[in-house]
Design a protein around this motif. Structure first.
Motif, PDB file in Angstrom:
ATOM      1  N   GLY A 165      10.502 -11.463  -4.253  1.00 23.17           N
ATOM      2  CA  GLY A 165      11.929 -10.984  -4.124  1.00 23.17           C
ATOM      3  C   GLY A 165      12.003  -9.467  -3.568  1.00 23.17           C
ATOM      4  O   GLY A 165      13.197  -8.937  -3.070  1.00 23.17           O
ATOM      5  N   ASP A 166      11.141  -8.862  -3.388  1.00 21.79           N
ATOM      6  CA  ASP A 166      11.060  -7.470  -2.666  1.00 21.79           C
ATOM      7  C   ASP A 166      11.660  -7.466  -1.375  1.00 21.79           C
ATOM      8  O   ASP A 166      11.318  -8.394  -0.411  1.00 21.79           O
ATOM      9  CB  ASP A 166       9.587  -6.795  -2.415  1.00 21.79           C
ATOM     10  CG  ASP A 166       9.479  -5.440  -2.045  1.00 21.79           C
ATOM     11  OD1 ASP A 166      10.574  -4.835  -1.908  1.00 21.79           O
ATOM     12  OD2 ASP A 166       8.382  -5.021  -1.656  1.00 21.79           O
ATOM     13  N   HIS A 167      12.515  -6.507  -0.961  1.00 25.23           N
ATOM     14  CA  HIS A 167      13.205  -6.317   0.174  1.00 25.23           C
ATOM     15  C   HIS A 167      12.925  -5.008   0.788  1.00 25.23           C
ATOM     16  O   HIS A 167      13.665  -4.687   1.813  1.00 25.23           O
ATOM     17  CB  HIS A 167      14.740  -6.491   0.333  1.00 25.23           C
ATOM     18  CG  HIS A 167      15.146  -8.035  -0.015  1.00 25.23           C
ATOM     19  ND1 HIS A 167      14.765  -9.011   0.612  1.00 25.23           N
ATOM     20  CD2 HIS A 167      15.744  -8.542  -1.222  1.00 25.23           C
ATOM     21  CE1 HIS A 167      15.194 -10.159  -0.083  1.00 25.23           C
ATOM     22  NE2 HIS A 167      15.838  -9.865  -1.024  1.00 25.23           N
ATOM     23  N   GLY A 168      11.919  -4.221   0.362  1.00 26.28           N
ATOM     24  CA  GLY A 168      11.707  -3.045   0.775  1.00 26.28           C
ATOM     25  C   GLY A 168      10.534  -2.678   1.749  1.00 26.28           C
ATOM     26  O   GLY A 168      10.713  -3.585   2.837  1.00 26.28           O
ATOM     27  N   PHE A 169       9.780  -1.792   1.860  1.00 24.57           N
ATOM     28  CA  PHE A 169       8.849  -1.163   2.722  1.00 24.57           C
ATOM     29  C   PHE A 169       7.997  -2.457   3.523  1.00 24.57           C
ATOM     30  O   PHE A 169       7.966  -2.789   4.585  1.00 24.57           O
ATOM     31  CB  PHE A 169       8.219  -0.165   2.624  1.00 24.57           C
ATOM     32  CG  PHE A 169       8.922   0.892   2.592  1.00 24.57           C
ATOM     33  CD1 PHE A 169      10.380   1.250   2.917  1.00 24.57           C
ATOM     34  CD2 PHE A 169       8.446   2.215   2.261  1.00 24.57           C
ATOM     35  CE1 PHE A 169      11.007   2.373   2.821  1.00 24.57           C
ATOM     36  CE2 PHE A 169       8.895   3.590   2.252  1.00 24.57           C
ATOM     37  CZ  PHE A 169      10.454   3.515   2.862  1.00 24.57           C
ATOM     38  N   ILE A 170       7.552  -3.243   2.571  1.00 26.38           N
ATOM     39  CA  ILE A 170       6.495  -4.279   2.789  1.00 26.38           C
ATOM     40  C   ILE A 170       7.255  -5.508   3.420  1.00 26.38           C
ATOM     41  O   ILE A 170       6.885  -5.967   4.512  1.00 26.38           O
ATOM     42  CB  ILE A 170       5.800  -4.671   1.606  1.00 26.38           C
ATOM     43  CG1 ILE A 170       4.957  -3.706   0.914  1.00 26.38           C
ATOM     44  CG2 ILE A 170       4.658  -6.034   2.219  1.00 26.38           C
ATOM     45  CD1 ILE A 170       3.760  -3.142   1.837  1.00 26.38           C
ATOM     46  N   ALA A 171       8.361  -5.830   2.935  1.00 26.57           N
ATOM     47  CA  ALA A 171       9.512  -6.848   3.616  1.00 26.57           C
ATOM     48  C   ALA A 171       9.672  -6.426   4.992  1.00 26.57           C
ATOM     49  O   ALA A 171       9.843  -7.192   5.901  1.00 26.57           O
ATOM     50  CB  ALA A 171      10.395  -7.020   2.806  1.00 26.57           C
ATOM     51  N   VAL A 172       9.995  -5.041   5.275  1.00 23.52           N
ATOM     52  CA  VAL A 172      10.364  -4.616   6.689  1.00 23.52           C
ATOM     53  C   VAL A 172       9.439  -4.736   7.547  1.00 23.52           C
ATOM     54  O   VAL A 172       9.347  -4.999   8.573  1.00 23.52           O
ATOM     55  CB  VAL A 172      10.883  -3.090   6.392  1.00 23.52           C
ATOM     56  CG1 VAL A 172      11.313  -2.532   7.582  1.00 23.52           C
ATOM     57  CG2 VAL A 172      12.313  -3.109   5.580  1.00 23.52           C
ATOM     58  N   ALA A 234      -3.489  -7.883   5.671  1.00 20.55           N
ATOM     59  CA  ALA A 234      -3.215  -8.934   4.824  1.00 20.55           C
ATOM     60  C   ALA A 234      -1.746  -9.469   5.252  1.00 20.55           C
ATOM     61  O   ALA A 234      -1.385 -10.649   5.022  1.00 20.55           O
ATOM     62  CB  ALA A 234      -2.850  -8.128   3.290  1.00 20.55           C
ATOM     63  N   ILE A 235      -0.924  -8.557   5.703  1.00 20.11           N
ATOM     64  CA  ILE A 235       0.426  -9.386   6.135  1.00 20.11           C
ATOM     65  C   ILE A 235      -0.050 -10.394   7.434  1.00 20.11           C
ATOM     66  O   ILE A 235       0.504 -11.340   7.395  1.00 20.11           O
ATOM     67  CB  ILE A 235       1.128  -8.290   6.926  1.00 20.11           C
ATOM     68  CG1 ILE A 235       1.886  -7.423   5.639  1.00 20.11           C
ATOM     69  CG2 ILE A 235       2.252  -8.808   7.673  1.00 20.11           C
ATOM     70  CD1 ILE A 235       2.381  -6.017   6.084  1.00 20.11           C
ATOM     71  N   GLY A 236      -0.902  -9.805   8.470  1.00 17.81           N
ATOM     72  CA  GLY A 236      -1.298 -10.544   9.582  1.00 17.81           C
ATOM     73  C   GLY A 236      -1.866 -12.195   8.954  1.00 17.81           C
ATOM     74  O   GLY A 236      -1.635 -13.079   9.579  1.00 17.81           O
ATOM     75  N   ARG A 237      -2.635 -12.152   7.807  1.00 13.93           N
ATOM     76  CA  ARG A 237      -3.354 -13.206   7.311  1.00 13.93           C
ATOM     77  C   ARG A 237      -2.260 -14.105   6.815  1.00 13.93           C
ATOM     78  O   ARG A 237      -2.147 -15.286   7.173  1.00 13.93           O
ATOM     79  CB  ARG A 237      -4.263 -13.164   6.161  1.00 13.93           C
ATOM     80  CG  ARG A 237      -5.632 -12.445   6.332  1.00 13.93           C
ATOM     81  CD  ARG A 237      -6.695 -12.447   5.408  1.00 13.93           C
ATOM     82  NE  ARG A 237      -6.336 -11.398   4.413  1.00 13.93           N
ATOM     83  CZ  ARG A 237      -6.441 -10.297   4.437  1.00 13.93           C
ATOM     84  NH1 ARG A 237      -7.271  -9.700   5.526  1.00 13.93           N
ATOM     85  NH2 ARG A 237      -6.458  -9.327   3.356  1.00 13.93           N
ATOM     86  N   GLY A 238      -0.970 -13.555   6.082  1.00 16.98           N
ATOM     87  CA  GLY A 238      -0.075 -14.200   5.699  1.00 16.98           C
ATOM     88  C   GLY A 238       0.935 -14.889   6.862  1.00 16.98           C
ATOM     89  O   GLY A 238       1.348 -16.259   6.537  1.00 16.98           O
ATOM     90  N   TYR A 295       6.061 -12.959   0.494  1.00 18.57           N
ATOM     91  CA  TYR A 295       6.565 -12.041   1.304  1.00 18.57           C
ATOM     92  C   TYR A 295       6.817 -12.904   2.670  1.00 18.57           C
ATOM     93  O   TYR A 295       7.366 -12.498   3.590  1.00 18.57           O
ATOM     94  CB  TYR A 295       5.798 -10.801   1.711  1.00 18.57           C
ATOM     95  CG  TYR A 295       6.228  -9.763   0.643  1.00 18.57           C
ATOM     96  CD1 TYR A 295       6.925  -8.859   0.857  1.00 18.57           C
ATOM     97  CD2 TYR A 295       4.916  -9.682  -0.354  1.00 18.57           C
ATOM     98  CE1 TYR A 295       7.210  -7.838  -0.102  1.00 18.57           C
ATOM     99  CE2 TYR A 295       5.193  -8.552  -1.256  1.00 18.57           C
ATOM    100  CZ  TYR A 295       6.275  -7.577  -1.145  1.00 18.57           C
ATOM    101  OH  TYR A 295       6.453  -6.655  -2.048  1.00 18.57           O
ATOM    102  N   PHE A 296       6.491 -14.209   2.514  1.00 18.49           N
ATOM    103  CA  PHE A 296       6.439 -14.764   4.075  1.00 18.49           C
ATOM    104  C   PHE A 296       7.108 -16.186   3.715  1.00 18.49           C
ATOM    105  O   PHE A 296       7.249 -17.021   4.677  1.00 18.49           O
ATOM    106  CB  PHE A 296       4.929 -15.341   4.279  1.00 18.49           C
ATOM    107  CG  PHE A 296       4.198 -14.019   4.220  1.00 18.49           C
ATOM    108  CD1 PHE A 296       4.196 -13.000   4.866  1.00 18.49           C
ATOM    109  CD2 PHE A 296       2.993 -14.163   3.156  1.00 18.49           C
ATOM    110  CE1 PHE A 296       3.289 -11.855   4.951  1.00 18.49           C
ATOM    111  CE2 PHE A 296       2.186 -12.954   3.253  1.00 18.49           C
ATOM    112  CZ  PHE A 296       2.152 -11.732   4.113  1.00 18.49           C
ATOM    113  N   THR A 297       7.953 -16.217   2.618  1.00 26.38           N
ATOM    114  CA  THR A 297       8.723 -17.310   2.441  1.00 26.38           C
ATOM    115  C   THR A 297      10.211 -17.342   3.069  1.00 26.38           C
ATOM    116  O   THR A 297      10.469 -16.146   3.233  1.00 26.38           O
ATOM    117  CB  THR A 297       8.902 -18.031   1.130  1.00 26.38           C
ATOM    118  OG1 THR A 297       9.389 -17.145   0.371  1.00 26.38           O
ATOM    119  CG2 THR A 297       7.586 -18.570   0.781  1.00 26.38           C
ATOM    120  N   GLY A 298      10.750 -18.345   3.664  1.00 30.58           N
ATOM    121  CA  GLY A 298      12.378 -17.802   3.948  1.00 30.58           C
ATOM    122  C   GLY A 298      12.393 -17.569   5.295  1.00 30.58           C
ATOM    123  O   GLY A 298      11.350 -17.117   6.187  1.00 30.58           O
TER     124      GLY A 298
END
Length: 298
Positions: A165-172, A234-238, A295-298
């Motif tokens: 549910g995080d909308h912070g830096f990682i989500a950005v 890690a973001i790339g893998r997701g 972080y990758f749903t929705g």
């Protein structure tokens, strides 16, 4: 205790409110919208309507409280001066009300901008003072008020307080990667970011209210430093995307406003906090949260 919380419906604030309620405290939450007010009321929080710029509401909340937790921030990255002014005015107002009472004042701060070339520790004083500095120099202002009879405690949060549910830096960063079709990191990606799970951060906020000595600096840091290249990978893998190195001069163009932050080193230690608070993080690591797909749903 009756605890007045600004930012009570926010990412860290909502978790902290649950911690405080679970420990038997009465919570009053500042709410600027009908939706926030309804959400707080549904959880058993007394609602005080107002905004961070509404100093009368801040005074009212602090006057009726046994402790104040200040987590709200404008986070206006396009105009930092607006955020800095609001933060300084809020801290001045809240600590003025608490002066001479020895009531707790817990302030949200951060580990950014120290530029030591090493992890920031709790012994390191903030280099920022005055209105023109980040957060309006609010951490130093709050700690100075210890001499005026305020039990001020600065909780320095890692740059990423992560979780579902995080909308912070990682989500950005995830959003920027989707837009660009690749996950960028700056330079060789060796600069590091500290991290903490939201649940662990909330537990430390509760300790600060209940037990932290006046003048304490607590580090809500579970992982001292994860390289930004590791985060990007890690973001790339997701997302199923490749990772690319971005020249420092192109960071903002490629990543947007967060590029400047992703180029910095935000590593920090928390050994002193763990000793003082008996605090041991138990939540998922950042890598585990990214691997979970949250972080990758929705």
């Amino acid at each position: 205790m009756r605890v007045f919380v600004t930012g009570a419906s926010g990412w860290i604030g909502s978790a902290s409110v649950e911690e405080l309620l679970g420990a038997g405290h009465e919570v009053v939450g500042l709410a600027r919208s009908d939706d926030s007010a309804a959400a707080l009321a549904a959880r058993g929080v007394e609602v005080l309507r107002g905004e961070l710029d509404d100093l009368d509401s801040l005074r009212a909340g602090a006057e009726q409280a046994d402790a104040v937790v200040h987590l709200a921030n404008k986070h206006d990255f396009a105009d930092q001066a607006v955020s800095n002014l609001a933060e300084r005015n809020a801290v001045e107002t809240l600590t003025t009300v608490l002066a001479g009472s020895d009531r707790p004042f817990v302030l949200a701060s951060g580990v950014a901008g120290f530029a030591f070339g090493r992890p920031v520790t709790e012994e390191d004083a903030s280099p920022f003072s005055g209105l023109d500095s980040p957060r309006g120099g609010a951490e130093n202002l709050a700690l100075e008020r210890v001499g005026a009879g305020v039990r001020s405690v600065a909780v320095r949060f890692a740059p990423t307080v992560h979780g579902s549910g995080d909308h912070g830096f990682i989500a950005v960063l995830v959003a920027a990667a989707r837009e660009r079709g690749a996950v960028g990191y700056v330079g060789d990606g060796s600069n590091r970011w500290s991290a903490v799970h939201r649940s662990d951060a909330a537990r430390l906020v509760r300790f600060a209210v209940e037990h932290a000595p006046a003048g304490s600096r607590l580090h809500a840091v579970a992982e001292e430093g994860i390289t930004t290249r590791e985060i990007a990978e890690a973001i790339g893998r997701g997302l199923g995307l490749s990772t690319v190195s971005v020249a420092p001069g192109d960071a903002t163009e490629h990543l947007g406003w967060i590029g400047a932050f992703f180029a910095m080193d935000f590593s920090a230690a928390s050994a002193a906090t763990r000793r003082l608070a008996g605090w041991e993080p138990t939540g998922p690591t950042l890598a585990e949260d990214l691997a979970s797909g949250a972080y990758f749903t929705g």
